[in-house]
Design an enzyme around this catalytic site. Structure first.
Site, PDB file in Angstrom:
ATOM      1  NE  ARG A 209      35.686  16.166  48.232  1.00 44.28           N
ATOM      2  CZ  ARG A 209      34.646  16.419  47.433  1.00 44.28           C
ATOM      3  NH1 ARG A 209      34.819  17.102  46.316  1.00 44.28           N
ATOM      4  NH2 ARG A 209      33.437  16.014  47.752  1.00 44.28           N
TER       5      ARG A 209
ATOM      6  CB  ILE B 179      33.010  11.692  48.175  1.00 46.55           C
ATOM      7  CG1 ILE B 179      34.078  12.405  49.025  1.00 46.55           C
ATOM      8  CG2 ILE B 179      32.756  12.472  46.896  1.00 46.55           C
ATOM      9  CD1 ILE B 179      35.459  12.493  48.318  1.00 46.55           C
ATOM     10  CB  SER B 180      30.587  14.144  52.880  1.00 45.15           C
ATOM     11  OG  SER B 180      30.052  12.972  53.429  1.00 45.15           O
ATOM     12  CD  GLN B 181      28.563  21.130  50.823  1.00 38.14           C
ATOM     13  OE1 GLN B 181      27.797  20.802  51.727  1.00 38.14           O
ATOM     14  NE2 GLN B 181      28.479  22.262  50.197  1.00 38.14           N
TER      15      GLN B 181
END
Ligand code: SAH
Length: 227
Positions: A50, A76-78
């Site tokens: 990530r 950027i999503s959780q």
């Protein structure tokens, strides 16, 4: 892609992120109906680097279980949400998947670890190009990204066993339902921008009828669409 060995400190952070997601899955199970992540989803979560998907200044925060800004007002999503949506998509290794809202490409990389082919549509050309280069550099060969309005899906490669939308629409885009294979699942946040949204799973059965289920309240950036 090959598993990238990380420096010990970052490897610890990555393990911490996976642990936080696992814990949150357990905590939210009464609503989601999923207490655990499948083995393959768990492995992918522990593998996709990530820190390569966030701006350099945020590399130290990459393994926190939070959304982060990626520029152009997007995020950027959780990791928990990415893991949950991936789990709900129930991907098999031969499946063809469509994602709407590529952003930095992190969710696309997760999908690429689990499915046969991934198609992803991003409306901002600059983000689409950066994601394409990033995934190429990381060695993902089964992802194709196009820039355009994802409302229309990507009919040329349909039908899809699963479709994930990572931006919130007010209603289900009809073309996406059409492009979903019988037996397939559409996972998407529904609701108004910056207001209460629900993560939904819509299943299409063999005779084409659909059944929908509300999973969880969520907060996504809006799916940009002009009617
Ligand atoms: N999937 C990303 C999250 C992206 S945030 C991740 O892995 O973290 C949502 C993205 O949807 C943004 O990049 C935004 O530009 C894009 N988007 C918004 N409306 C869109 C549309 N109509 N078609 C395609 N992409 C759209």
């Amino acid at each position: 892609m090959p598993h990238e060995a990380l420096p010990a400190e970052r490897e610890n952070e990555r393990r911490g992120m996976v642990a936080a997601v696992v814990e949150m899955m357990r905590f939210t199970a009464p609503a989601t109906g999923r207490e655990r992540l499948g083995k393959r989803v768990l492995a992918a979560l522990g593998k996709v680097p990530r820190h390569r998907f966030v701006p350099e200044v945020d590399a130290g925060n990459a393994y926190l279980n939070t959304a982060l800004p990626i520029g152009r007002g997007q995020t950027i999503s959780q990791p928990y949400i990415v893991a949950l949506m991936t789990e709900l998509a129930e991907l098999g290794p031969e499946d063809t998947v469509l994602e709407i809202g590529t952003g930095c490409g992190y969710q696309a990389a997760m999908l690429a670890e689990l499915a046969g082919r991934v198609y992803s549509v991003e409306c901002l050309e600059e983000l689409a190009q950066a994601a394409r280069e990033r995934l190429e550099r990381l060695g993902y060969r089964n992802v194709e990204i196009r820039s355009g309005d994802g409302w229309a899906g990507w009919p040329e490669h349909a039908p899809y066993q699963a479709i994930l939308v990572t931006a919130a629409a007010r209603e289900v885009p009809p073309p996406l339902l059409e492009q979903l294979a019988p037996g397939g699942r559409l996972v998407l946040p529904l609701g108004r921008p910056w207001q209460a949204q629900s993560l939904m799973v819509i299943e299409k059965n063999a005779d084409g009828a659909t059944r929908e289920r509300e999973v969880l309240p969520v907060a996504f950036v809006p799916l940009v669409h002009e009617d």
